[in-house]
Design a protein around this motif. Structure first.
Motif: not given
Length: 304
Positions: A98, A121, A226
């Motif tokens: 990330c 995420d 993510d």
């Protein structure tokens, strides 16, 4: 018709907990990612990869492991993305971990200080080497972009602008508050960060993205994903296996990406934390994931 699309690989797991994510760019290409993007009407140029970094333990820097390699990787992403933007192309960045989002935003903010970041995420990524002993920089990316206390100097100062980001430039979706450290919860509250939960993203993905987009600045938009936001039982893709039976399915996430990438401000999509080995027992999920990218990045909203 949409702009041309440049695909960039960021094959790094330097900031991770273990190896794996560095394989994602190569595996997705081998499975036909570029050809499938072209099949839905995009003019695609594959710009190749940045430096390869495979995670190894770094006992000399236990709280900020492989920091020099992380900085090298994110600077390479910034250079690749900046080059594509100069060509007036959109960009798909395949990570890696990330921290890649920092390179994306360095390139976007260089062009327009009002650039916005939709950060999808399960985690806030607001930890610093001073706040946690984990040592993995992949859940510290936003902390360094925001230059929080205790951030590692080489990463926080890696770009022309410091801090790289202001709180008003970022909206997080998919957050699981129970997965956050107390430091992260304090920082998110103190900064007034906008965020939505993994439950809301799972149950109403389109409206959640629309709400978030409405809060972001008017400048160019980066969407960061993510894959650990996904329900791991539905889509075993992420390095982290914690998201079992919680979070959005891949179908719900596809709706979220479709909404985000249709926004007229959209310029960059970054995909991170994908470990192809997690799909060894269910390889079809990799093809489903590529189909989601294909649909979100198609030439026109009416394309198949």
């Amino acid at each position: 018709m949409r702009r041309d699309l440049v695909v960039v690989g960021a094959p790094t797991s330097a900031g991770s907990y273990a190896p794996g994510q560095e394989a994602a760019p190569g595996v997705l290409r081998e499975l036909g990612l570029v050809e499938r993007l072209r099949a839905v009407g995009r003019r695609v140029r594959d710009a190749g990869d940045g430096p390869l970094h495979v995670w190894a333990p770094d006992p000399q820097h236990p709280r900020a492991q492989n920091l020099a390699a992380v900085v090298q990787a994110v600077r390479a992403v910034a250079d690749h993305v900046a080059g594509a933007l100069e060509e007036d192309a959109d960009v798909l960045v395949i990570g890696g971990n990330c921290t890649v989002a920092l390179g994306v935003m360095a390139a976007l903010t260089e062009r327009d200080p009002d650039a916005g970041l939709l950060y999808i995420d399960r985690h806030f990524d607001l930890n610093t080497p001073a706040s946690t002993r984990e040592g993995a920089l992949d859940w510290m990316g936003l902390a360094h972009g925001l230059d929080l206390p205790g951030a590692a100097e080489p990463l926080a100062a890696a770009f022309a602008r410091r801090p790289l980001l202001t709180p008003g430039q970022v909206h997080l979706l998919g957050i699981d508050p129970e997965a956050a450290t107390s430091w992260e919860r304090e920082q998110a509250s103190g900064l007034g960060l906008w965020w939505g939960s993994h439950t809301d993203l799972a149950t109403r993905p389109g409206p959640e993205v629309t709400r978030a987009l409405g809060a972001l600045p008017s400048g160019p938009l980066a969407v960061h994903l993510d894959v650990d936001v996904l329900d791991f039982t539905d889509a075993p893709l992420a390095e982290s296996t914690d998201g079992r039976n919680s979070g959005p399915t891949l179908d719900a996430l596809s709706e979220a990406l479709d909404t985000a990438c249709r926004d007229p401000r959209f310029r960059v999509l970054s995909i991170c934390e994908l470990n192809p080995a997690r799909a060894a027992g269910h390889p079809a999920v990799l093809h489903r994931f590529i189909a989601s990218l294909q649909h979100a990045l198609r030439a026109t909203p009416s394309a198949p």
